[in-house]
Design a protein around this motif. Structure first.
Motif, PDB file in Angstrom:
ATOM      1  N   SER A  99      52.565  43.899  -3.763  1.00  0.00           N
ATOM      2  CA  SER A  99      53.123  44.147  -2.436  1.00  0.00           C
ATOM      3  C   SER A  99      54.050  45.353  -2.429  1.00  0.00           C
ATOM      4  O   SER A  99      54.164  46.045  -1.417  1.00  0.00           O
TER       5      SER A  99
ATOM      6  N   ARG B 105      55.041  40.674  -6.584  1.00  0.00           N
ATOM      7  CA  ARG B 105      55.755  41.634  -5.723  1.00  0.00           C
ATOM      8  C   ARG B 105      55.750  43.019  -6.370  1.00  0.00           C
ATOM      9  O   ARG B 105      55.345  44.000  -5.770  1.00  0.00           O
TER      10      ARG B 105
ATOM     11  N   PHE C  40      53.049  40.413   0.963  1.00  0.00           N
ATOM     12  CA  PHE C  40      51.600  40.584   0.823  1.00  0.00           C
ATOM     13  C   PHE C  40      50.927  40.493   2.192  1.00  0.00           C
ATOM     14  O   PHE C  40      50.069  41.308   2.542  1.00  0.00           O
TER      15      PHE C  40
END
Length: 371
Positions: A92, A151, A218
């Motif tokens: 992400s 992440r 995400f």
């Protein structure tokens, strides 16, 4: 003979199907490792040492990377008329190098992936202009169906510890907009790229917060909720996995034989298979085919042998690979070798098994959930 035996052993247990299903799971998409060839050369000149091919060739996917990948994926069709599809296990966020530079590299800062692409479109327009738009087109066309990889692809404990100590390796990498060629020798249970590695089990509370934030981001980045999770380097505590159901994550990749860190250097080993149930309604998937064409000159043939073993035992073929195989920003020949290997593998799959069905990992997960 040893490899043939292993190919069959990894398919003895678990979810079965008479269909010839192929899933291509590819880790590390969306991750900035090396900024550019020039950055790698500067880092090498400063004394940083490459520890793997990822430290030499792995760079955020460029427009040309995606164009060549899409051409390879759309060079074949399955029995239903569908092109081959990648399931990129994707990040992400990345490090916000500019903000960290402005704060003298004293505090970690991140940014979401579209911002990274926007910056690189200005800094390296030849490589990156239009890349994020092409990413979204790949999703819309069904060639790319990403799932959650984390992440960031870094261990925040090691990261923060090293910047607080003004570690020369990490500062050199950050000044070159990279996160590569860094030693973690002082951390016996933690890899510097393994986001959820830990020493003390109490660290897992903060690590779960990172998972939670990453899952939310995400959806913001890719436009839908992830259901399938492959942690960086496949390592994460069961204490975190027990809680991820509340985040809509119901499927997790795990190795056939998995060495699980329990804390303070103590480990336990588990045996896994596709369809195995974990706690809290969690289901494990085990990749049973390896395809690393830039590392192994026999990658295509060995992958075909593993696919054949999976199909013989009524298992889906879940192909494991990494973005580095299809990355050409540092060395275009590296990408050429990987894409040619992929194209050949896909061609041979549809020739040998015309009844094959290409699926994303989420589609396979849905099939498994039906039983």
């Amino acid at each position: 003979m040893k490899q043939k035996i292993l190919n069959h052993l990894k398919n003895l247990r678990g979810w079965k199907t008479n269909r010839k299903i192929v899933v291509i799971a590819v880790d590390d998409y969306g991750n900035v490792r090396l900024d550019s060839k020039a950055a790698f050369e500067r880092m090498s000149a400063a004394g940083l040492k490459a520890q793997s091919r990822f430290d030499i060739f792995d760079s955020l996917e460029t427009k040309e990377d995606l164009e060549m990948l899409y051409e390879a994926l759309s060079s074949v069709k399955d029995k239903n008329g569908n092109y081959a599809v990648f399931t990129p296990f994707a990040l992400s966020c990345n490090i916000n190098f500019e903000k960290m530079a402005g704060e003298n590299y004293e505090v970690f800062s991140n940014e979401i992936l579209p911002v990274t692409f926007e910056k690189l479109s200005q800094q390296q327009p030849k490589a990156y202009e239009g890349t994020w738009q092409l990413w979204k087109e790949g999703i819309a066309k069904g060639l790319m169906k990403p799932q959650f990889h984390g992440r960031e692809h870094l261990n925040l404990k090691v990261f923060n510890d090293k910047i607080s100590k003004r570690d020369s390796d990490i500062l050199t990498a950050l000044k070159n907009r990279s996160f590569s060629c860094i030693s973690a020798a002082d951390y016996p249970t933690i890899n510097y790229t393994a986001a959820f590695d830990f020493w003390d089990p109490t660290e897992n509370e903060k690590l779960f917060d990172i998972v939670k934030d990453g899952v939310s981001l995400f959806e913001e980045v890719y436009g839908y909720k992830a259901v399938h999770f492959m942690p960086p380097t496949s390592k994460i505590s069961d204490a975190i996995l027990d809680k991820i159901g509340e985040l809509n994550l119901r499927f997790v990749d795990r190795g056939l034989i998995h060495k699980q860190h329990e804390g303070f250097g103590q480990y336990k080993t588990t045996f896994n298979y596709t369809g195995k149930k974990g706690n809290k309604n969690l289901t494990f998937l085990v990749r049973n085919v390896v395809f690393e064409p830039t590392e192994n000159r026999n990658a295509t043939e060995q992958a075909l042998q593993s696919i054949e073993a999976a199909f013989r035992l009524n298992k889906p073929a879940i192909i494991s690979s990494h973005r580095v195989n299809f990355s050409g920003n540092i060395d275009p020949f590296n990408r050429k070798k990987g894409i040619e290997g992929l194209r050949l593998l896909l061609k041979k799959i549809v020739e040998k098994w015309p009844e094959v069905e290409f699926m994303s990992s989420a589609e396979l997960c849905n099939e498994i959930a039906k039983r």
